[in-house]
Motif scaffolding. Structure first.
Motif, mmCIF file in Angstrom:
data_model
loop_
_atom_site.group_PDB
_atom_site.id
_atom_site.type_symbol
_atom_site.label_atom_id
_atom_site.label_comp_id
_atom_site.label_asym_id
_atom_site.label_seq_id
_atom_site.Cartn_x
_atom_site.Cartn_y
_atom_site.Cartn_z
ATOM 1 N N MET A 1 0.853 -1.170 0.000
ATOM 2 C CA MET A 1 0.000 0.000 0.000
ATOM 3 C C MET A 1 0.903 1.239 0.000
ATOM 4 O O MET A 1 1.880 1.302 0.720
ATOM 5 N N SER A 2 0.542 2.216 -0.803
ATOM 6 C CA SER A 2 1.388 3.407 -0.904
ATOM 7 C C SER A 2 1.241 4.268 0.343
ATOM 8 O O SER A 2 0.236 4.239 1.036
ATOM 9 N N LYS A 3 2.271 5.046 0.602
ATOM 10 C CA LYS A 3 2.257 5.931 1.777
ATOM 11 C C LYS A 3 1.213 7.034 1.627
ATOM 12 O O LYS A 3 0.811 7.629 2.609
ATOM 13 N N ASN A 4 0.801 7.320 0.402
ATOM 14 C CA ASN A 4 -0.163 8.393 0.159
ATOM 15 C C ASN A 4 -1.606 7.938 0.368
ATOM 16 O O ASN A 4 -2.495 8.766 0.430
ATOM 17 N N HIS A 5 -1.809 6.656 0.461
ATOM 18 C CA HIS A 5 -3.173 6.137 0.651
ATOM 19 C C HIS A 5 -3.502 6.136 2.142
ATOM 20 O O HIS A 5 -2.798 5.523 2.932
ATOM 21 N N PRO A 6 -4.565 6.842 2.520
ATOM 22 C CA PRO A 6 -4.906 6.884 3.945
ATOM 23 C C PRO A 6 -5.352 5.506 4.449
ATOM 24 O O PRO A 6 -5.997 4.762 3.733
ATOM 25 N N VAL A 7 -4.973 5.205 5.657
ATOM 26 C CA VAL A 7 -5.356 3.954 6.294
ATOM 27 C C VAL A 7 -6.559 4.250 7.193
ATOM 28 O O VAL A 7 -6.488 5.101 8.076
ATOM 29 N N SER A 8 -7.629 3.562 6.936
ATOM 30 C CA SER A 8 -8.853 3.821 7.698
ATOM 31 C C SER A 8 -8.670 3.436 9.162
ATOM 32 O O SER A 8 -7.917 2.531 9.502
ATOM 33 N N GLU A 9 -9.372 4.132 10.015
ATOM 34 C CA GLU A 9 -9.386 3.840 11.441
ATOM 35 C C GLU A 9 -10.310 2.649 11.691
ATOM 36 O O GLU A 9 -11.243 2.409 10.926
ATOM 37 N N LEU A 10 -10.054 1.923 12.757
ATOM 38 C CA LEU A 10 -10.953 0.834 13.125
ATOM 39 C C LEU A 10 -12.390 1.329 13.247
ATOM 40 O O LEU A 10 -13.336 0.677 12.808
ATOM 41 N N THR A 11 -12.543 2.481 13.871
ATOM 42 C CA THR A 11 -13.874 3.016 14.149
ATOM 43 C C THR A 11 -14.576 3.554 12.902
ATOM 44 O O THR A 11 -15.730 3.967 12.984
ATOM 45 N N ASP A 12 -13.881 3.541 11.752
ATOM 46 C CA ASP A 12 -14.509 3.938 10.492
ATOM 47 C C ASP A 12 -15.373 2.823 9.906
ATOM 48 O O ASP A 12 -16.112 3.046 8.953
ATOM 49 N N HIS A 13 -15.268 1.641 10.482
ATOM 50 C CA HIS A 13 -15.937 0.467 9.919
ATOM 51 C C HIS A 13 -17.190 0.116 10.712
ATOM 52 O O HIS A 13 -17.150 -0.030 11.935
ATOM 53 N N LEU A 14 -18.282 -0.048 9.998
ATOM 54 C CA LEU A 14 -19.522 -0.452 10.625
ATOM 55 C C LEU A 14 -19.352 -1.804 11.328
ATOM 56 O O LEU A 14 -19.898 -2.028 12.411
ATOM 57 N N PHE A 16 -16.825 -2.869 12.909
ATOM 58 C CA PHE A 16 -16.228 -2.634 14.222
ATOM 59 C C PHE A 16 -17.321 -2.362 15.254
ATOM 60 O O PHE A 16 -17.318 -2.928 16.345
ATOM 61 N N TRP A 17 -18.239 -1.467 14.917
ATOM 62 C CA TRP A 17 -19.294 -1.097 15.863
ATOM 63 C C TRP A 17 -20.256 -2.254 16.099
ATOM 64 O O TRP A 17 -20.700 -2.480 17.238
ATOM 65 N N LEU A 18 -20.565 -3.012 15.057
ATOM 66 C CA LEU A 18 -21.420 -4.189 15.231
ATOM 67 C C LEU A 18 -20.766 -5.197 16.167
ATOM 68 O O LEU A 18 -21.407 -5.736 17.069
ATOM 69 N N ARG A 19 -19.487 -5.453 15.947
ATOM 70 C CA ARG A 19 -18.767 -6.418 16.782
ATOM 71 C C ARG A 19 -18.652 -5.912 18.220
ATOM 72 O O ARG A 19 -18.778 -6.675 19.167
ATOM 73 N N HIS A 20 -18.405 -4.634 18.375
ATOM 74 C CA HIS A 20 -18.277 -4.036 19.706
ATOM 75 C C HIS A 20 -19.568 -4.252 20.505
ATOM 76 O O HIS A 20 -19.533 -4.739 21.638
ATOM 77 N N VAL A 21 -20.695 -3.914 19.900
ATOM 78 C CA VAL A 21 -21.981 -4.086 20.576
ATOM 79 C C VAL A 21 -22.268 -5.571 20.755
ATOM 80 O O VAL A 21 -22.644 -6.020 21.846
#
Length: 153
Positions: A1-14, A16-21
């Motif tokens: 992955m290139s350094k210019n491509h942003p890496v999404s945060e865990l909390t950006d993923h639905l 993540f929130w489904l699993r958390h709950v």
């Protein structure tokens, strides 16, 4: 992955929130059931048998999305707790069926109340309409992704 491509945060993923709950809801329910010496998988099997005629393990396996071997092991645990029985099928003596014992049938409504209490603890603050929308969305995901196995843990 290139350094210019942003890496999404865990909390950006639905997810993540489904699993958390889901983790918190599931663990709290498992703890409630543990007080009654029943696991989530055992509860699911007992609920599947509740109010039904004796059921072939193969049918239960299909209904629960489990292998026959897993159903057999789960049944063995519930038989050891005197919550279900294994009997010869009335129509085919070679086949066996599973059914709740009297104690198992008496326990199911109490366990269902624990499930209701657990739901209320986590989702009772939601309005009826929010709850309905959440349920509709989750059911749509289940249908779209063809999710057939029951959540047992």
């Amino acid at each position: 992955m290139s350094k210019n491509h942003p890496v999404s945060e865990l909390t950006d993923h639905l997810g993540f929130w489904l699993r958390h709950v889901s983790n918190h809801v599931s663990h709290a329910f498992a703890a409630r059931l543990a007080d009654k010496d029943v696991t989530v998988a055992e509860w699911v099997m007992m609920r599947a048998l509740y109010g039904k005629d004796p059921t072939l393990p193969s049918r239960l396996a299909d209904d629960m999305g489990m292998t026959r071997g897993a159903i057999s092991k789960l049944a063995d645990r519930l038989i050891a707790k005197s919550l279900i029985v294994r009997k010869a099928d009335r129509t085919d003596g070679r086949a066996q069926t599973l059914a709740l014992t009297g104690a198992g049938a008496d326990l199911v409504p109490r366990l269902a109340e624990l499930a209701d209490q657990n739901d209320a603890a986590f989702f009772g603050h939601l309005s009826d309409s929010d709850r309905a929308v959440m349920e509709q969305i989750l059911k749509r995901v289940v249908e779209q992704c063809r999710l057939t196995t029951l959540p047992l843990a």
